[in-house]
Write a protein that holds these residues in place. Structure first.
Motif, PDB file in Angstrom:
ATOM      1  N   LYS A  16      39.118  40.502 -95.356  1.00  0.00           N
ATOM      2  CA  LYS A  16      37.548  41.049 -95.179  1.00  0.00           C
ATOM      3  C   LYS A  16      36.722  39.987 -95.485  1.00  0.00           C
ATOM      4  O   LYS A  16      37.143  38.924 -95.796  1.00  0.00           O
ATOM      5  CB  LYS A  16      37.430  42.293 -96.079  1.00  0.00           C
ATOM      6  N   TYR A  56      37.244  52.945 -90.485  1.00  0.00           N
ATOM      7  CA  TYR A  56      37.398  53.703 -91.625  1.00  0.00           C
ATOM      8  C   TYR A  56      36.852  55.241 -91.339  1.00  0.00           C
ATOM      9  O   TYR A  56      36.369  55.794 -92.310  1.00  0.00           O
ATOM     10  CB  TYR A  56      36.051  53.052 -92.545  1.00  0.00           C
ATOM     11  N   LEU A  59      37.057  57.911 -94.046  1.00  0.00           N
ATOM     12  CA  LEU A  59      36.309  57.772 -95.193  1.00  0.00           C
ATOM     13  C   LEU A  59      34.664  58.231 -94.624  1.00  0.00           C
ATOM     14  O   LEU A  59      33.746  57.918 -95.652  1.00  0.00           O
ATOM     15  CB  LEU A  59      36.279  56.447 -95.532  1.00  0.00           C
ATOM     16  N   PHE A  64      30.149  55.902 -99.994  1.00  0.00           N
ATOM     17  CA  PHE A  64      30.034  54.421 -99.661  1.00  0.00           C
ATOM     18  C   PHE A  64      30.206  53.959 -98.124  1.00  0.00           C
ATOM     19  O   PHE A  64      30.200  52.882 -98.155  1.00  0.00           O
ATOM     20  CB  PHE A  64      30.886  53.696-100.556  1.00  0.00           C
ATOM     21  N   LEU A  68      29.585  50.140 -96.667  1.00  0.00           N
ATOM     22  CA  LEU A  68      31.058  49.702 -96.115  1.00  0.00           C
ATOM     23  C   LEU A  68      30.943  49.269 -94.800  1.00  0.00           C
ATOM     24  O   LEU A  68      31.373  48.144 -94.379  1.00  0.00           O
ATOM     25  CB  LEU A  68      32.198  50.685 -96.451  1.00  0.00           C
ATOM     26  N   ARG A  94      51.554  46.794 -98.597  1.00  0.00           N
ATOM     27  CA  ARG A  94      50.772  47.654 -99.656  1.00  0.00           C
ATOM     28  C   ARG A  94      50.904  46.866-100.949  1.00  0.00           C
ATOM     29  O   ARG A  94      50.075  46.606-101.868  1.00  0.00           O
ATOM     30  CB  ARG A  94      50.822  48.906 -99.329  1.00  0.00           C
ATOM     31  N   THR A 100      44.012  49.584-104.531  1.00  0.00           N
ATOM     32  CA  THR A 100      42.661  49.531-103.847  1.00  0.00           C
ATOM     33  C   THR A 100      41.574  49.067-105.313  1.00  0.00           C
ATOM     34  O   THR A 100      41.120  48.204-105.111  1.00  0.00           O
ATOM     35  CB  THR A 100      42.362  50.841-103.449  1.00  0.00           C
ATOM     36  N   ARG A 111      45.373  41.576-104.825  1.00  0.00           N
ATOM     37  CA  ARG A 111      44.005  42.188-105.435  1.00  0.00           C
ATOM     38  C   ARG A 111      44.103  41.925-107.021  1.00  0.00           C
ATOM     39  O   ARG A 111      43.010  41.647-107.810  1.00  0.00           O
ATOM     40  CB  ARG A 111      44.049  43.507-104.937  1.00  0.00           C
ATOM     41  N   VAL A 118      36.052  47.192-106.750  1.00  0.00           N
ATOM     42  CA  VAL A 118      36.430  48.054-105.221  1.00  0.00           C
ATOM     43  C   VAL A 118      35.837  47.659-104.117  1.00  0.00           C
ATOM     44  O   VAL A 118      36.555  47.665-102.826  1.00  0.00           O
ATOM     45  CB  VAL A 118      36.661  49.432-105.596  1.00  0.00           C
ATOM     46  N   ASN A 121      37.319  43.955-102.388  1.00  0.00           N
ATOM     47  CA  ASN A 121      38.527  43.803-102.863  1.00  0.00           C
ATOM     48  C   ASN A 121      39.318  42.883-101.572  1.00  0.00           C
ATOM     49  O   ASN A 121      40.512  43.233-101.468  1.00  0.00           O
ATOM     50  CB  ASN A 121      39.360  44.964-103.064  1.00  0.00           C
ATOM     51  N   ILE A 123      40.706  42.403 -98.833  1.00  0.00           N
ATOM     52  CA  ILE A 123      42.043  42.655 -97.868  1.00  0.00           C
ATOM     53  C   ILE A 123      41.815  43.898 -97.495  1.00  0.00           C
ATOM     54  O   ILE A 123      41.719  44.976 -98.552  1.00  0.00           O
ATOM     55  CB  ILE A 123      43.292  42.047 -98.366  1.00  0.00           C
ATOM     56  N   HIS A 124      42.566  44.135 -96.244  1.00  0.00           N
ATOM     57  CA  HIS A 124      42.884  45.466 -95.778  1.00  0.00           C
ATOM     58  C   HIS A 124      44.542  45.583 -95.397  1.00  0.00           C
ATOM     59  O   HIS A 124      44.659  44.584 -94.644  1.00  0.00           O
ATOM     60  CB  HIS A 124      42.054  46.050 -94.844  1.00  0.00           C
ATOM     61  N   GLY A 125      45.160  46.512 -95.862  1.00  0.00           N
ATOM     62  CA  GLY A 125      46.403  46.621 -95.096  1.00  0.00           C
ATOM     63  C   GLY A 125      46.825  48.240 -94.748  1.00  0.00           C
ATOM     64  O   GLY A 125      46.220  49.104 -95.409  1.00  0.00           O
TER      65      GLY A 125
HETATM   66  P1  RTP Z   1      42.107  49.371 -97.469  1.00  0.00           P
HETATM   67  O1  RTP Z   1      42.144  50.665 -96.366  1.00  0.00           O
HETATM   68  O2  RTP Z   1      40.909  48.609 -97.249  1.00  0.00           O
HETATM   69  O3  RTP Z   1      43.483  48.751 -97.597  1.00  0.00           O
HETATM   70  O4  RTP Z   1      41.830  50.255 -98.859  1.00  0.00           O
HETATM   71  P2  RTP Z   1      42.750  51.455 -99.383  1.00  0.00           P
HETATM   72  O5  RTP Z   1      43.537  52.255 -98.242  1.00  0.00           O
HETATM   73  O6  RTP Z   1      43.498  50.821-100.481  1.00  0.00           O
HETATM   74  O7  RTP Z   1      41.417  52.350 -99.969  1.00  0.00           O
HETATM   75  P3  RTP Z   1      40.629  53.556 -99.302  1.00  0.00           P
HETATM   76  O8  RTP Z   1      40.385  54.554-100.161  1.00  0.00           O
HETATM   77  O9  RTP Z   1      41.133  53.521 -97.648  1.00  0.00           O
HETATM   78  O10 RTP Z   1      39.051  52.356 -99.350  1.00  0.00           O
HETATM   79  C1  RTP Z   1      38.921  51.633 -98.001  1.00  0.00           C
HETATM   80  C2  RTP Z   1      37.933  50.762 -98.536  1.00  0.00           C
HETATM   81  O11 RTP Z   1      36.792  50.988 -98.896  1.00  0.00           O
HETATM   82  C3  RTP Z   1      36.104  50.374-100.005  1.00  0.00           C
HETATM   83  N1  RTP Z   1      35.667  51.178-101.032  1.00  0.00           N
HETATM   84  N2  RTP Z   1      34.670  51.210-101.382  1.00  0.00           N
HETATM   85  N3  RTP Z   1      32.406  51.397-103.370  1.00  0.00           N
HETATM   86  C4  RTP Z   1      33.466  52.010-103.540  1.00  0.00           C
HETATM   87  O12 RTP Z   1      33.656  53.047-104.365  1.00  0.00           O
HETATM   88  C5  RTP Z   1      34.535  51.936-102.753  1.00  0.00           C
HETATM   89  N4  RTP Z   1      35.797  52.716-102.429  1.00  0.00           N
HETATM   90  C6  RTP Z   1      36.305  52.052-101.468  1.00  0.00           C
HETATM   91  C7  RTP Z   1      37.032  49.243-100.373  1.00  0.00           C
HETATM   92  O13 RTP Z   1      36.759  48.043 -99.667  1.00  0.00           O
HETATM   93  C8  RTP Z   1      38.444  49.712 -99.917  1.00  0.00           C
HETATM   94  O14 RTP Z   1      39.247  48.929 -99.584  1.00  0.00           O
END
Ligand code: RTP
Length: 157
Positions: A16, A56, A59, A64, A68, A94, A100, A111, A118, A121, A123-125
């Motif tokens: 990212k 995303y 989400l 957020f 984001l 992962r 995360t 990470r 958070v 962070n 990178i995304h996977g």
């Molecule tokens: P990613 O998809 O990026 O690998 O992250 P993840 O599955 O480990 O986590 P996920 O819950 O899907 O969240 C995606 C991305 O959203 C951002 N985030 N911000 N501000 C916050 O509280 C918050 N929570 C999540 C992060 O960039 C996260 O990687």
């Protein structure tokens, strides 16, 4: 077979823009390369709003979400989008990335070693076979993903 744990898989990995800003692109690529995975697609891209929102999409209801998507599409730096291939690369990727939330990310993971919050962070996977398939198709055209084989002979001379 595709989707069988332990089989040859492909996953979508993205550095990212915070990772790009911090100069961690080669560090992140190096960790996947040294593990033994194969880089089958890579490009530098500022995602459009529809692509970031689709990426995303699960989400969408989270508080957020807008921040984001605003961040990902800001153009303050590009995202380095990649497809990596190899045995169990979705789950192993992962693990290489780490949890995360940086507080939960083990030292030795990307990470765990490089992130504090958070929201940044780096990178995304992909988290499943289904999301890997969706995300590779979202970020890449089929002809941008190149099938090649490791060999230790032809390149020497
Ligand atoms: P990613 O998809 O990026 O690998 O992250 P993840 O599955 O480990 O986590 P996920 O819950 O899907 O969240 C995606 C991305 O959203 C951002 N985030 N911000 N501000 C916050 O509280 C918050 N929570 C999540 C992060 O960039 C996260 O990687």
């Amino acid at each position: 077979a595709a989707g069988t744990p332990g089989g040859i898989e492909r996953t979508f990995i993205a550095v990212k823009l915070d990772g790009v800003q911090r100069g961690l692109v080669s560090e992140i690529i190096g960790r996947f390369e040294r593990k033994g995975y194969k880089l089958v697609a890579i490009k530098s891209v500022v995602p459009s709003r529809p692509i970031a929102e689709a990426h995303y999409g699960d989400l969408r209801a989270r508080p957020f979400f807008k921040g984001l998507v605003d961040y990902m599409t800001s153009g303050r730096a590009p995202v380095i989008a990649m497809v990596w291939e190899g045995p169990d690369v979705i789950r192993q990727g992962r693990r290489i990335i780490g949890a995360t939330n940086p507080m939960d990310a083990q030292p030795g993971s990307i990470r765990g070693d490089f992130t504090l919050t958070v929201g940044r962070n780096i990178i995304h996977g992909s988290d499943s076979f289904e999301s890997a398939t969706f995300e590779i198709g979202l970020w890449f055209d089929p002809e941008e993903v190149y099938n090649w084989r490791f060999t230790n002979e032809e390149w020497v001379v």
